[in-house]
Write an enzyme that holds these catalytic residues in place. Structure first.
Site, PDB file in Angstrom:
ATOM      1  N   ASP A  10      -7.058   4.365  -4.727  1.00  0.00           N
ATOM      2  CA  ASP A  10      -7.916   4.155  -3.491  1.00  0.00           C
ATOM      3  C   ASP A  10      -8.328   5.619  -3.190  1.00  0.00           C
ATOM      4  O   ASP A  10      -8.500   6.354  -4.146  1.00  0.00           O
ATOM      5  CB  ASP A  10      -6.758   4.020  -2.306  1.00  0.00           C
ATOM      6  CG  ASP A  10      -7.426   3.205  -0.847  1.00  0.00           C
ATOM      7  OD1 ASP A  10      -7.359   2.191  -0.654  1.00  0.00           O
ATOM      8  OD2 ASP A  10      -7.459   4.315  -0.052  1.00  0.00           O
ATOM      9  N   LYS A  18       0.914  -1.145  -0.004  1.00  0.00           N
ATOM     10  CA  LYS A  18      -0.073   0.019   0.060  1.00  0.00           C
ATOM     11  C   LYS A  18       0.876   1.248  -0.048  1.00  0.00           C
ATOM     12  O   LYS A  18       2.008   1.218   0.474  1.00  0.00           O
ATOM     13  CB  LYS A  18      -0.763   0.006   1.149  1.00  0.00           C
ATOM     14  CG  LYS A  18      -2.338   0.756   1.102  1.00  0.00           C
ATOM     15  CD  LYS A  18      -3.340  -0.102   0.519  1.00  0.00           C
ATOM     16  CE  LYS A  18      -4.500   0.801   0.268  1.00  0.00           C
ATOM     17  NZ  LYS A  18      -5.465  -0.132  -0.306  1.00  0.00           N
TER      18      LYS A  18
HETATM   19  N1  LIG Z   1     -10.692   2.092  -4.995  1.00  0.00           N
HETATM   20  C1  LIG Z   1     -10.449   0.750  -4.776  1.00  0.00           C
HETATM   21  O1  LIG Z   1     -10.284  -0.361  -5.737  1.00  0.00           O
HETATM   22  C2  LIG Z   1     -10.903   0.180  -3.334  1.00  0.00           C
HETATM   23  C3  LIG Z   1     -11.015   1.123  -2.366  1.00  0.00           C
HETATM   24  N2  LIG Z   1     -11.524   0.581  -1.196  1.00  0.00           N
HETATM   25  C4  LIG Z   1     -11.843   1.380   0.035  1.00  0.00           C
HETATM   26  O2  LIG Z   1     -12.859   2.302  -0.128  1.00  0.00           O
HETATM   27  C5  LIG Z   1     -13.001   3.280   0.630  1.00  0.00           C
HETATM   28  C6  LIG Z   1     -13.466   4.276  -0.393  1.00  0.00           C
HETATM   29  O3  LIG Z   1     -12.362   4.294  -1.522  1.00  0.00           O
HETATM   30  P1  LIG Z   1     -12.656   4.952  -2.912  1.00  0.00           P
HETATM   31  O4  LIG Z   1     -14.275   4.956  -3.167  1.00  0.00           O
HETATM   32  O5  LIG Z   1     -11.635   4.410  -3.956  1.00  0.00           O
HETATM   33  O6  LIG Z   1     -12.290   6.497  -2.626  1.00  0.00           O
HETATM   34  P2  LIG Z   1     -12.664   7.886  -3.284  1.00  0.00           P
HETATM   35  O7  LIG Z   1     -11.739   8.861  -2.839  1.00  0.00           O
HETATM   36  O8  LIG Z   1     -13.362   7.634  -4.982  1.00  0.00           O
HETATM   37  O9  LIG Z   1     -14.167   8.163  -2.356  1.00  0.00           O
HETATM   38  C7  LIG Z   1     -13.897   8.187  -0.961  1.00  0.00           C
HETATM   39  C8  LIG Z   1     -15.090   8.852  -0.669  1.00  0.00           C
HETATM   40  O10 LIG Z   1     -15.102   8.794   0.924  1.00  0.00           O
HETATM   41  C9  LIG Z   1     -15.503  10.060   1.343  1.00  0.00           C
HETATM   42  N3  LIG Z   1     -14.430  10.317   2.529  1.00  0.00           N
HETATM   43  C10 LIG Z   1     -13.109  10.295   2.340  1.00  0.00           C
HETATM   44  N4  LIG Z   1     -12.587  10.552   3.576  1.00  0.00           N
HETATM   45  C11 LIG Z   1     -13.599  10.609   4.594  1.00  0.00           C
HETATM   46  C12 LIG Z   1     -13.879  10.994   6.043  1.00  0.00           C
HETATM   47  N5  LIG Z   1     -12.595  11.382   6.502  1.00  0.00           N
HETATM   48  N6  LIG Z   1     -15.011  11.233   6.510  1.00  0.00           N
HETATM   49  C13 LIG Z   1     -15.830  11.084   5.439  1.00  0.00           C
HETATM   50  N7  LIG Z   1     -16.109  11.044   4.281  1.00  0.00           N
HETATM   51  C14 LIG Z   1     -14.660  10.480   3.806  1.00  0.00           C
HETATM   52  C15 LIG Z   1     -14.911  10.846   0.103  1.00  0.00           C
HETATM   53  O11 LIG Z   1     -15.641  12.317   0.374  1.00  0.00           O
HETATM   54  P3  LIG Z   1     -14.922  13.549  -0.113  1.00  0.00           P
HETATM   55  O12 LIG Z   1     -14.716  13.582  -1.586  1.00  0.00           O
HETATM   56  O13 LIG Z   1     -15.531  14.747   0.460  1.00  0.00           O
HETATM   57  O14 LIG Z   1     -13.316  13.291   0.593  1.00  0.00           O
HETATM   58  C16 LIG Z   1     -15.491  10.148  -0.916  1.00  0.00           C
HETATM   59  O15 LIG Z   1     -16.996  10.396  -1.088  1.00  0.00           O
HETATM   60  C17 LIG Z   1     -11.720   3.484   1.185  1.00  0.00           C
HETATM   61  O16 LIG Z   1     -11.675   2.960   2.539  1.00  0.00           O
HETATM   62  C18 LIG Z   1     -10.738   2.623   0.355  1.00  0.00           C
HETATM   63  O17 LIG Z   1      -9.475   2.425   1.006  1.00  0.00           O
HETATM   64  C19 LIG Z   1     -11.247  -0.877  -0.651  1.00  0.00           C
HETATM   65  C20 LIG Z   1     -11.007  -1.839  -1.755  1.00  0.00           C
HETATM   66  C21 LIG Z   1     -10.810  -1.028  -3.371  1.00  0.00           C
HETATM   67  N1  LIG Z   2      -7.408   0.082  -2.892  1.00  0.00           N
HETATM   68  C1  LIG Z   2      -7.499  -1.058  -2.947  1.00  0.00           C
HETATM   69  C2  LIG Z   2      -7.415  -1.739  -4.581  1.00  0.00           C
HETATM   70  C3  LIG Z   2      -5.992  -2.179  -4.739  1.00  0.00           C
HETATM   71  C4  LIG Z   2      -5.697  -2.775  -5.846  1.00  0.00           C
HETATM   72  O1  LIG Z   2      -6.470  -2.687  -6.686  1.00  0.00           O
HETATM   73  O2  LIG Z   2      -4.321  -2.829  -5.987  1.00  0.00           O
HETATM   74  C5  LIG Z   2      -7.803  -2.066  -1.925  1.00  0.00           C
HETATM   75  O3  LIG Z   2      -7.973  -3.207  -1.959  1.00  0.00           O
HETATM   76  O4  LIG Z   2      -7.852  -1.399  -0.651  1.00  0.00           O
END
Ligand SMILES: NC(=O)C1=CN([C@@H]2O[C@H](COP(=O)(O)OP(=O)(O)OC[C@H]3O[C@@H](n4cnc5c(N)ncnc54)[C@H](OP(=O)(O)O)[C@@H]3O)[C@@H](O)[C@H]2O)C=CC1
Ligand SMILES: N=C(CCC(=O)O)C(=O)O
Length: 460
Positions: free
Chosen positions: A180, A140
């Site tokens: 992420d 990560k």
């Molecule tokens: N992308 C991926 O492939 C994967 C992501 N994840 C996890 O999923 C979650 C979301 O990731 P992802 O959708 O990619 O990220 P994005 O940046 O696309 O979206 C994040 C969302 O969460 C909100 N957010 C971020 N920080 C906070 C906070 N402190 N309090 C409240 N809302 C918050 C953001 O709001 P704002 O725009 O206002 O910041 C936004 O709506 C994370 O925990 C990530 O680690 C897990 C597996 C895979």
């Molecule tokens: N942000 C991710 C996706 C990682 C990846 O696709 O390598 C996660 O699994 O938390």
């Protein structure tokens, strides 16, 4: 090969003693890293029954080895803003564990990023990646850079500076980053371009989540959100429940949230709320996802703008309040520790039936206890949200073979992977005396695969 260790009376050392002893060392060696401690404690406590059956893991000091990253890299990221002022951020990459494959994990750009956040995400990633059945290790990275309010030019200059440093440490068979929080298609594009310029060659497999026009995989954008719903579908089915006709609340409005909303709605759910870091919207008719997608993916606006186009909907400041909305299914898809004990109790009192963690570690340990003590169906993050990294691994496979699968082919593979993860978690939970507890099941199933590979490869 049995290596004598300080535990010379293994038979008297219980698994709990071993776990407690190593956890104390972890806290001393990593002071004040609360998020890292939180994830280590959850995983360690799940593994106690494993050591009773497999003392060889204690003899080989497997916990001491697996919890210590193979390497943690930090680096300076200088860049120039639109006013010509030099800015400096801190970059990270934890190359946590390569026992079953090259390091694989996202990059997070958010002002809260620090070593504790990166190590919690990286440690969680080891076991999540193992659960997918794909040949990928755990890693990560990210930076304490805040993309919000930055121009495209500033984002480009920051990501180019970030990749200039990171490129020294990664490769398609070494370490493969992805997106992420704060790292989406735009950022991946700039990162890929800079890497290609530095490497002087086209290594498609260096990043996943790439655009479809230069090596990306169909379904990767949807994969994490879809996969969370696919996993939940398996869990609900066993209890005679389903998304059809259910009221659903999804936190966040980013990549994971949007596509969890999309798949839940396709399965007949009514998704009534989503949020961002400033507040949440509630639409009793069910969210208009096209509006959410345009606001977030195209116009990069705040979710509050939704009510300007849908005046019957409500916007409330403060994202935590979303958990006060009565629902059957909660999908936390925003960030870590967004559901605490108070929110969990409120959800249960309002009729909650199931939780699916789309985000990484979105429930506090107290909240998880509330869910499990009240027989709420609970899909833990490392299992439920593994669809994203699983399809990233499928993107790597397509890049290696220089071919592209159709959306339907990748989606079918994703569904199979999520079903297998679910089955493996259920079986591990039953096998080790915690039937129905998928937190324990996921941790044990993921751990054993990595631990066995580490033992086979010697003390390295
Ligand atoms: N992308 C991926 O492939 C994967 C992501 N994840 C996890 O999923 C979650 C979301 O990731 P992802 O959708 O990619 O990220 P994005 O940046 O696309 O979206 C994040 C969302 O969460 C909100 N957010 C971020 N920080 C906070 C906070 N402190 N309090 C409240 N809302 C918050 C953001 O709001 P704002 O725009 O206002 O910041 C936004 O709506 C994370 O925990 C990530 O680690 C897990 C597996 C895979
Ligand atoms: N942000 C991710 C996706 C990682 C990846 O696709 O390598 C996660 O699994 O938390």
């Amino acid at each position: 090969m049995t290596i004598s260790t300080k535990h010379n009376d293994i038979e008297t050392i219980t698994g709990q003693n071993y776990v407690n002893e190593v956890f104390e060392t972890v806290k001393k060696r990593n002071p004040n890293e609360t998020e890292f401690h939180q994830v280590v404690k959850e995983i360690f406590d799940s593994l106690v029954p494993v050591f009773a059956r497999h003392p060889e893991y204690m003899e080989q000091s497997i916990l001491e080895r697996i919890v210590e990253p193979e390497r943690l890299i930090t680096f300076r990221v200088p860049w120039v803003d639109d006013w010509g002022k030099v800015q400096v951020n801190r970059g990270f990459r934890v190359q946590y564990n390569s026992a079953i494959g090259p390091y694989k994990g996202g990059l997070r750009f958010h002002p809260t990023v620090n070593a504790s956040i990166i190590k919690f995400l990286g440690f969680e990633q080891i076991f999540k990646n193992a659960l997918t059945g794909q040949p990928i290790g755990g890693g990560k990275g990210g930076a304490d850079f805040d993309p919000k309010g930055k121009s495209d030019a500033e984002i480009m200059r920051f990501t180019q500076s970030f990749m200039t440093e990171l490129s020294r440490h990664i490769g398609p068979d070494i370490d493969v980053p992805a997106g992420d929080i704060g790292v989406g298609a735009r950022e991946i594009g700039f990162l890929f371009g800079q890497y290609k310029r530095i490497r002087g060659g086209y290594e498609a497999g260096i990043l996943t989540g790439k655009g479809l026009g230069y090596g990306g995989s169909l379904t990767r954008t949807e994969a994490t959100g879809y996969g969370t719903v696919y996993f939940m579908q398996e869990m609900l089915k066993e209890k005679g429940l389903s998304f059809k006709g259910s009221t659903v609340v999804v936190s966040g409005s980013g990549n994971v949230s949007i596509y969890a909303i999309e798949k839940a709605a396709q399965l007949g759910a009514k998704v009534v709320a989503c949020s961002d870091s400033e507040g949440y919207i509630f639409d009793s008719n069910g969210l208009n996802l096209e509006t959410v997608k345009r606001l977030k993916e195209v116009e990069r606006k705040r979710i509050s703008a939704y009510v300007e186009e849908h005046p019957h909907a409500k916007y409330v400041q403060g994202s935590d309040g979303i958990w006060s909305i009565p629902c059957d299914i909660a999908l936390p898809c925003a960030t870590q520790n967004e559901i605490n004990k108070k929110s969990a109790k409120m959800l249960v009192a309002n009729g909650l039936k199931a939780v699916g963690e789309g985000a990484n570690m979105p429930s506090t340990s107290e909240a998880i206890d509330v869910f499990l003590d009240n027989q709420i169906l609970f899909a833990p993050a490392k299992a439920a949200n593994a669809g994203g990294v699983a399809v990233s691994a499928l993107e790597m496979a397509q890049n290696s073979a220089r071919l592209s699968w159709t959306f339907e082919e990748v989606d079918a593979k994703l569904q199979d992977i999520m079903t297998n993860i679910y089955r493996n978690c259920v079986e591990a939970a039953e096998d080790y005396g915690h039937p129905g507890n998928l937190v324990v099941g996921a941790n044990i199933a993921g751990f054993k695969k990595v631990a066995d590979a580490m033992i086979a490869q010697g003390v390295i």
